[in-house]
Motif scaffolding. Structure first.
Motif, PDB file in Angstrom:
ATOM      1  N   GLU A  45       0.422   2.121   0.319  1.00 16.47           N
ATOM      2  CA  GLU A  45       0.175   3.504  -0.076  1.00 16.47           C
ATOM      3  C   GLU A  45       0.677   3.824  -1.473  1.00 16.47           C
ATOM      4  OE1 GLU A  45       4.070   5.766   1.815  1.00 16.47           O
ATOM      5  OE2 GLU A  45       2.115   6.025   2.751  1.00 16.47           O
ATOM      6  N   ARG A  46       1.508   2.967  -2.029  1.00 14.23           N
ATOM      7  CA  ARG A  46       1.974   3.164  -3.405  1.00 14.23           C
ATOM      8  C   ARG A  46       1.046   2.519  -4.419  1.00 14.23           C
ATOM      9  NH1 ARG A  46       7.337   4.778  -3.847  1.00 14.23           N
ATOM     10  NH2 ARG A  46       7.501   3.795  -5.886  1.00 14.23           N
ATOM     11  N   GLY A  47      -0.073   1.957  -3.955  1.00 12.45           N
ATOM     12  CA  GLY A  47      -1.032   1.328  -4.855  1.00 12.45           C
ATOM     13  C   GLY A  47      -0.678  -0.090  -5.236  1.00 12.45           C
ATOM     14  N   GLN A  48       0.264  -0.715  -4.519  1.00 11.35           N
ATOM     15  CA  GLN A  48       0.666  -2.092  -4.813  1.00 11.35           C
ATOM     16  C   GLN A  48      -0.121  -3.068  -3.937  1.00 11.35           C
ATOM     17  OE1 GLN A  48       4.765  -1.330  -3.803  1.00 11.35           O
ATOM     18  NE2 GLN A  48       5.396  -1.555  -5.956  1.00 11.35           N
ATOM     19  N   THR A  49      -0.377  -4.252  -4.499  1.00  8.66           N
ATOM     20  CA  THR A  49      -1.177  -5.272  -3.821  1.00  8.66           C
ATOM     21  C   THR A  49      -0.274  -6.385  -3.307  1.00  8.66           C
ATOM     22  OG1 THR A  49      -3.049  -4.809  -5.278  1.00  8.66           O
ATOM     23  CG2 THR A  49      -3.069  -6.920  -4.137  1.00  8.66           C
ATOM     24  N   ALA A  50      -0.578  -6.878  -2.106  1.00  5.06           N
ATOM     25  CA  ALA A  50       0.146  -8.034  -1.565  1.00  5.06           C
ATOM     26  C   ALA A  50      -0.273  -9.279  -2.340  1.00  5.06           C
ATOM     27  CB  ALA A  50      -0.169  -8.201  -0.084  1.00  5.06           C
ATOM     28  N   ASP A  97      -8.712  -7.434 -19.677  1.00  2.40           N
ATOM     29  CA  ASP A  97      -7.619  -7.925 -18.842  1.00  2.40           C
ATOM     30  C   ASP A  97      -8.160  -9.097 -18.032  1.00  2.40           C
ATOM     31  OD1 ASP A  97      -5.443  -8.369 -17.216  1.00  2.40           O
ATOM     32  OD2 ASP A  97      -5.873  -6.670 -15.889  1.00  2.40           O
ATOM     33  N   PHE A  98      -7.664 -10.305 -18.327  1.00  5.05           N
ATOM     34  CA  PHE A  98      -8.117 -11.499 -17.620  1.00  5.05           C
ATOM     35  C   PHE A  98      -7.253 -11.806 -16.395  1.00  5.05           C
ATOM     36  CE2 PHE A  98      -9.913 -12.102 -21.880  1.00  5.05           C
ATOM     37  CZ  PHE A  98     -11.230 -12.400 -21.549  1.00  5.05           C
ATOM     38  N   SER A  99      -6.338 -10.901 -16.064  1.00  2.11           N
ATOM     39  CA  SER A  99      -5.446 -11.132 -14.926  1.00  2.11           C
ATOM     40  C   SER A  99      -6.194 -11.152 -13.597  1.00  2.11           C
ATOM     41  CB  SER A  99      -4.364 -10.043 -14.865  1.00  2.11           C
ATOM     42  OG  SER A  99      -3.674  -9.932 -16.078  1.00  2.11           O
ATOM     43  N   THR A 100      -7.394 -10.598 -13.570  1.00  2.00           N
ATOM     44  CA  THR A 100      -8.160 -10.554 -12.333  1.00  2.00           C
ATOM     45  C   THR A 100      -8.741 -11.913 -11.946  1.00  2.00           C
ATOM     46  OG1 THR A 100     -10.044  -9.851 -13.658  1.00  2.00           O
ATOM     47  CG2 THR A 100      -8.777  -8.130 -12.541  1.00  2.00           C
ATOM     48  N   LEU A 101      -8.707 -12.887 -12.867  1.00  2.00           N
ATOM     49  CA  LEU A 101      -9.280 -14.204 -12.587  1.00  2.00           C
ATOM     50  C   LEU A 101      -8.214 -15.103 -11.974  1.00  2.00           C
ATOM     51  CD1 LEU A 101     -11.458 -14.745 -15.785  1.00  2.00           C
ATOM     52  CD2 LEU A 101     -11.991 -13.505 -13.677  1.00  2.00           C
ATOM     53  N   ARG A 102      -8.557 -15.712 -10.841  1.00  2.00           N
ATOM     54  CA  ARG A 102      -7.572 -16.499 -10.106  1.00  2.00           C
ATOM     55  C   ARG A 102      -7.115 -17.700 -10.925  1.00  2.00           C
ATOM     56  NH1 ARG A 102     -11.214 -17.782  -4.980  1.00  2.00           N
ATOM     57  NH2 ARG A 102     -12.142 -15.832  -5.729  1.00  2.00           N
ATOM     58  N   PRO A 103      -5.925 -18.203 -10.661  1.00  2.00           N
ATOM     59  CA  PRO A 103      -5.326 -19.232 -11.517  1.00  2.00           C
ATOM     60  C   PRO A 103      -5.991 -20.590 -11.382  1.00  2.00           C
ATOM     61  CG  PRO A 103      -3.927 -18.781  -9.641  1.00  2.00           C
ATOM     62  CD  PRO A 103      -5.009 -17.754  -9.612  1.00  2.00           C
ATOM     63  N   ARG A 158       1.832  -4.196  -8.640  1.00  2.00           N
ATOM     64  CA  ARG A 158       0.685  -3.388  -9.081  1.00  2.00           C
ATOM     65  C   ARG A 158      -0.291  -4.331  -9.767  1.00  2.00           C
ATOM     66  NH1 ARG A 158      -0.095   2.300  -9.854  1.00  2.00           N
ATOM     67  NH2 ARG A 158      -2.366   2.499  -9.980  1.00  2.00           N
ATOM     68  N   TRP A 159      -1.520  -4.405  -9.257  1.00  2.00           N
ATOM     69  CA  TRP A 159      -2.510  -5.353  -9.774  1.00  2.00           C
ATOM     70  C   TRP A 159      -3.856  -4.647  -9.866  1.00  2.00           C
ATOM     71  CZ3 TRP A 159      -0.120  -9.966 -10.802  1.00  2.00           C
ATOM     72  CH2 TRP A 159      -0.909 -10.991 -11.322  1.00  2.00           C
ATOM     73  N   PRO A 160      -4.666  -4.978 -10.830  1.00  2.00           N
ATOM     74  CA  PRO A 160      -5.992  -4.337 -10.888  1.00  2.00           C
ATOM     75  C   PRO A 160      -6.796  -4.668  -9.643  1.00  2.00           C
ATOM     76  CG  PRO A 160      -5.871  -6.182 -12.415  1.00  2.00           C
ATOM     77  CD  PRO A 160      -4.476  -5.947 -11.913  1.00  2.00           C
ATOM     78  N   LEU A 161      -7.409  -3.669  -9.071  1.00  2.00           N
ATOM     79  CA  LEU A 161      -8.125  -3.850  -7.804  1.00  2.00           C
ATOM     80  C   LEU A 161      -9.580  -4.228  -8.087  1.00  2.00           C
ATOM     81  CD1 LEU A 161      -6.748  -0.757  -5.883  1.00  2.00           C
ATOM     82  CD2 LEU A 161      -5.817  -3.065  -5.998  1.00  2.00           C
ATOM     83  N   HIS A 162      -9.996  -5.326  -7.521  1.00  2.00           N
ATOM     84  CA  HIS A 162     -11.381  -5.742  -7.735  1.00  2.00           C
ATOM     85  C   HIS A 162     -11.971  -6.418  -6.509  1.00  2.00           C
ATOM     86  CE1 HIS A 162     -10.104 -10.006  -8.228  1.00  2.00           C
ATOM     87  NE2 HIS A 162      -9.009  -9.421  -8.657  1.00  2.00           N
ATOM     88  N   ASP A 163     -11.258  -6.407  -5.384  1.00  2.00           N
ATOM     89  CA  ASP A 163     -11.743  -7.077  -4.180  1.00  2.00           C
ATOM     90  C   ASP A 163     -11.190  -6.319  -2.976  1.00  2.00           C
ATOM     91  OD1 ASP A 163     -12.074  -8.876  -1.946  1.00  2.00           O
ATOM     92  OD2 ASP A 163     -12.571 -10.408  -3.424  1.00  2.00           O
ATOM     93  N   THR A 164     -12.084  -5.795  -2.153  1.00  2.00           N
ATOM     94  CA  THR A 164     -11.644  -4.983  -1.028  1.00  2.00           C
ATOM     95  C   THR A 164     -10.918  -5.791   0.035  1.00  2.00           C
ATOM     96  OG1 THR A 164     -13.823  -5.282  -0.019  1.00  2.00           O
ATOM     97  CG2 THR A 164     -13.485  -3.297  -1.331  1.00  2.00           C
TER      98      THR A 164
END
Length: 691
Positions: A247-252, A123-129, A235-241
């Motif tokens: 609380e629903r696991g969604q990322t801003a 999944d390459f979605s974690t790499l910024r655009p 909902r996004w893969p989490l890779h940066d704290t």
């Protein structure tokens, strides 16, 4: 222990020449044939048993009806020939961190994985655009695509040193700001040719397509962007704290720009129509139906799409040959031997579970994943061939009902074997662990609260797996007592079924039975085969398994262009929606996914073509891929002779002159003889220099 009894003998059907040639190049060790390969595999997979001698003979008989996947056939019991290879087909990369160290680390791990013979997805979605700021570097990033080129080069380089071409799947979130560039990437000659590509399609995006709404292209917001940017929650893969997660696991996520959802959908469809890439994976449906829904968030699949896997996930495969279980074929008394089938599936599940012990995976994280969860993906090949032998037209209502029945039985017998193996050898370790109930889990499964569970409670994995996974709930509709026992005891494995493409396996050791869930491509046709040491694909004539069987069992000299009605259900003779009807019937019972390629006519109208994908979404598929012959793009593995003969290819010679020839013309070049179509493809893709 009860002594296992052998299955009935399989009527001999010798491998055709082309099938044997493929098997020799892919699976047989030096000096082996099909029978000695079966003996090797039976012995290797019985070593894990308390009584290897008893199970070796049972495994040997089962191997007349089922085949472990290619890595197992090629590598199990072959340690003296190749000690550093794996028996695992399917892996997914770790979550790729958005840093140079993270990207290069993932590329290094990918190289080791490919070297071991495993396919891998990312999944390459974690790499910024492209154009985003790089922290501390005073520069902007190039986006995921140039880094995908790095992985592409790694795969090509590593695979060139071994006997198997490397295979990769590249995925990108449909909401990523670089999604358009990803969709169009393979339009460049030679680019990302070691990749299959799939867009990760979400429920929200499909709703926006249907409503003709706007769609935001986003990427997780860093702290300094939270105040100044327009934000949405995804909902996004989490890779940066540093990211903000609710609380629903969604990322801003910061909104980079907004597009019309239907325009983006049409871009995917046009690219797929012309270039057969990208496919798509319905990522929300994959996670919704995942038996490990409570501890995994899946964002990628193996290269062919039949195994959605978490980071470092790994899965082994195997397929039952349904065509070998048809009794009295081509007669009014034709029937499928469901009793023998059940026995094959249960024994085969035991064999595949033993493969976990000899996985040979190169990374400790991969080994930990497969030992903790013990995934396998049992499917089948020969569905289309079996239908023909039973007198069913592929895609007809009767064939859909048969698919439902045969796949339900595949699932039920796997879980029955999983329960018995858990009692004998212990369940998958993850199912013995306890998991804390979180607000996110309650949001995913409201029935937990209805059953009295609250935030903070700890629940055994076997209960969350058997009682609350959507897949096992479906199994409980037909086998409630079995699922109740699985919740009490646990299963030996967390996942049991998927349907792989089996293209090479079916064509070789399957004697060209129809591959995977597909109908037969045709009953006599040309297969384009990669041959080690040759710089273009070799065209090989093959007959379908059912045609071979018809010749033998009917004792008839038959004309492949003038066959009985039972033979009319081929890939070209099946409506695209009928393909999806068959896939949907199977997907209902498959806990992972299905690799299927819908062959569509080259003259299909675009509007009709794109509606196929909406039909796939509406029918609950987890993914979809089509193939439409386009000679300007590439030669597929299987090409109809009419398409080949009717396509003219133009070559420029060294003196500047040009010559035009039909695709099936034979051309001598660089010490080899190739069809014009295959040579043209090799030249275009850069395997040769210019003529």
């Amino acid at each position: 222990m009860k002594q296992p009894t052998p299955l009935r003998d399989l009527p001999p059907l010798p491998l055709q020449q082309a099938s044997e040639l493929i098997a020799l190049s892919k699976y047989f060790l030096p000096g082996e044939d099909l029978d000695s390969m079966r003996r090797r595999l039976a012995q290797a997979l019985a070593r894990c048993e308390a009584d290897p001698g008893a199970w070796e003979e049972r495994f040997y008989h089962t191997l007349h009806y089922a085949f472990p996947a290619g890595r197992i056939m090629a590598n199990a019991g072959a340690e003296s020939f190749k000690p550093n290879v794996s028996t695992i087909n399917c892996t997914v990369s770790r979550t790729i961190e958005d840093s140079m160290a993270g990207i290069m680390g993932a590329a290094s791990e990918a190289a080791l994985t490919l070297k071991a013979g495993c396919g891998i997805g990312y999944d390459f979605s974690t790499l910024r655009p492209r154009g985003a700021q790089v922290s501390g570097a005073g520069a902007t990033t190039s986006g995921p695509l140039p880094f995908m080129d790095v992985f592409d080069a790694v795969c090509k380089t590593v695979s060139s040193a071994g006997g198997r071409r490397g295979a990769q799947m590249g995925c990108l979130e449909i909401g990523h700001p670089d999604i358009e560039a990803f969709i169009l990437a393979k339009r460049q000659d030679g680019r990302l040719r070691a990749f299959n590509l799939s867009c990760l399609i979400t429920d929200d995006f499909m709703q926006a397509v249907r409503n003709d709404a706007e769609w935001s292209l986003v990427f997780p917001a860093f702290p300094d962007e939270m105040e100044s940017s327009q934000l949405v929650w995804r909902r996004w893969p989490l890779h940066d704290t540093d990211y903000t997660v609710n609380e629903r696991g969604q990322t801003a996520c910061r909104v980079y720009r907004t597009v019309r959802a239907r325009d983006l959908w049409d871009l995917i469809m046009h690219s797929t129509y012309e270039f057969s890439d990208p496919g798509f994976l319905l990522v929300d449906e994959m996670n919704r139906m995942n038996p490990l829904w409570f501890t995994e968030h899946i964002r990628a699949s193996n290269p062919c799409g039949e195994q959605p896997l978490p980071p470092y996930g790994a899965c082994l495969l195997g397929s039952v040959n349904l065509a070998s279980l048809v009794k009295n074929p081509f007669t009014p008394q034709a029937q499928f031997d469901f009793e023998a089938y059940g026995e094959v599936v249960r024994t085969f599940a035991r064999m595949l579970d033993n493969v976990v012990e000899i996985n040979g995976l190169p990374l400790p994280q991969q080994r930990e994943e497969i030992m903790r969860k013990r995934r396998h993906g049992m499917g089948y090949l020969g569905l289309g061939s079996a239908m023909t032998m039973l007198g069913l037209r592929y895609g007809s209502p009767e064939s859909v009902a048969f698919t439902d029945k045969v796949t339900q039985r595949l699932a039920v017998e796997n879980w029955r074997a999983g329960l018995e193996l858990a009692k004998e050898k212990g369940p998958a370790p993850i199912l013995t662990e306890e998991f804390e109930i979180t607000p996110a889990l309650l949001a995913l499964r409201p029935e937990l609260a209805h059953d009295g569970y609250a935030v903070g409670d700890r629940v055994p994995g076997r209960v969350l797996h058997a009682r609350y996974s959507r897949h096992l709930q479906r199994i409980a509709e037909v086998e409630p007592q079995l699922v109740a026992e699985l919740a009490e005891v646990g299963a030996r494995f967390t996942h049991a079924t998927s349907i792989a493409p089996t293209g090479t396996m079916a064509a070789s050791v399957g004697n060209n039975a129809s591959n995977g869930i597909e109908p037969s491509f045709a009953h006599s046709y040309i297969r384009n085969m990669i041959v080690p040491g040759e710089k273009a694909k070799r065209a090989i004539r093959m007959d379908s398994y059912e045609l071979l069987a018809y010749r033998q069992w009917a004792d008839a000299n038959v004309d492949p262009d003038n066959l009985p009605d039972a033979f009319r259900g081929t890939a070209a003779g099946t409506d695209p929606r009928e393909h999806i009807d068959v896939q949907a019937a199977a997907q209902r019972w498959i806990d992972s996914s299905i690799s299927k390629t819908i062959n569509v006519p080259s003259d299909i109208a675009f509007e009709d073509f794109k509606d196929i994908y909406l039909y796939a979404v509406d029918n609950g598929l987890k993914g979809c891929t089509t193939f439409r012959f386009n000679p300007e793009v590439h030669q597929g593995v299987l090409v109809s002779e009419a398409d080949l003969a009717n396509t003219v290819y133009e070559f420029q010679l060294a003196d500047g002159s040009r010559v035009q020839v039909p695709g099936n013309a034979q051309i001598e070049y660089d010490g080899g003889t190739y069809t014009a179509a295959n040579l043209y493809d090799a030249l275009k893709e850069g395997f040769y220099g210019r003529l």
